[in-house]
Design a protein around this motif. Sequence first.
Motif, PDB file in Angstrom:
ATOM      1  N   ALA A 107       1.099  -1.183   0.048  1.00  0.00           N
ATOM      2  CA  ALA A 107      -0.032   0.380   0.036  1.00  0.00           C
ATOM      3  C   ALA A 107       0.573   1.332  -0.195  1.00  0.00           C
ATOM      4  O   ALA A 107       1.437   1.482   0.790  1.00  0.00           O
ATOM      5  CB  ALA A 107      -0.563   0.256   1.253  1.00  0.00           C
ATOM      6  N   GLN A 190      -1.486   1.290  -9.700  1.00  0.00           N
ATOM      7  CA  GLN A 190      -2.974   1.762  -8.619  1.00  0.00           C
ATOM      8  C   GLN A 190      -2.329   3.336  -8.629  1.00  0.00           C
ATOM      9  O   GLN A 190      -1.104   3.813  -8.987  1.00  0.00           O
ATOM     10  CB  GLN A 190      -2.782   1.543  -7.586  1.00  0.00           C
ATOM     11  CG  GLN A 190      -3.027   1.580  -6.333  1.00  0.00           C
ATOM     12  CD  GLN A 190      -2.573   1.670  -4.988  1.00  0.00           C
ATOM     13  OE1 GLN A 190      -2.029   0.550  -5.066  1.00  0.00           O
ATOM     14  NE2 GLN A 190      -3.842   2.306  -3.717  1.00  0.00           N
ATOM     15  N   ALA A 228      -5.649  -0.948  -3.081  1.00  0.00           N
ATOM     16  CA  ALA A 228      -2.869  -1.420  -3.772  1.00  0.00           C
ATOM     17  C   ALA A 228      -3.264  -3.288  -4.220  1.00  0.00           C
ATOM     18  O   ALA A 228      -3.844  -3.924  -3.892  1.00  0.00           O
ATOM     19  CB  ALA A 228      -2.694  -1.453  -1.936  1.00  0.00           C
TER      20      ALA A 228
END
Length: 260
Positions: A107, A190, A228
Amino acid sequence: MVNVRLRLAGMRRTIEAKADPWSGTVSFDGRMHHIDEWEWDVPVDGVMYGVALNDQKEWEALSTEMNAPPYEKPPEGPVLYMKPANTINAHRRPVLLPRGVKHLQAAPALGIVIGRTAARVQREQALDFVFGYTIVHDLSIPHKQRYRPAVKEQARDGFAPVGPWIVPKEEAPPLFSLAAHVYVNGRLVQRADPSRFRQPVEQWLAEVTEFMTLYPGDVLFFSWPADAPLVSAGDVVRIEIDGIGALENEIALEQGGDEQ
């Protein structure tokens, strides 16, 4: 170029330099360097606290679970977790995949570096207590535990790369524009920005310092875990935050370990 604070391997303290967050060039001692020329160390030396359940997408995904027994309601105040000293890692240093673990959740996170002792600060003055911003790679072993500290999953050695430097807030773009981009092996996987935060950073600073003091060098970080990527041994993860820079780490097998 912007002024930054950084620390290279072997240095006891951070130093001031000028850097271009987009190209990765650094001006130091009258010479221009590329970020990849050096071995890096962590630019912060305080305690690192993550604000859990701040990602609106994660909050929505967990809404049913949060309203189920035994809790039957969402948490009302900040839910914090720590990245202790053993987790702290630096730019371009490997992250070791623990034995018996196949994937890690990678993340991206925005790190808020405290510049002045902060206790019971008001939201309107909260950013006055911030020195600057850095990038945090908030790694964890995938898990479902939400209400108790997932120490075994989140606090493994090297699970919190930080850096490569700190950009003072006066030199950084506005908080709302600090979008994160995550690349795995060069592929964009992402994109997220602070519009996904359930509350502004200033509000979290006010709420957290209502019950605990933050000291210069401490980091309060905010991740985007909902989408994530999962990464495994051999993957190279690069987190870019606009106007701050890029943090890169390779996931490597722990010595003597193997994937299951």
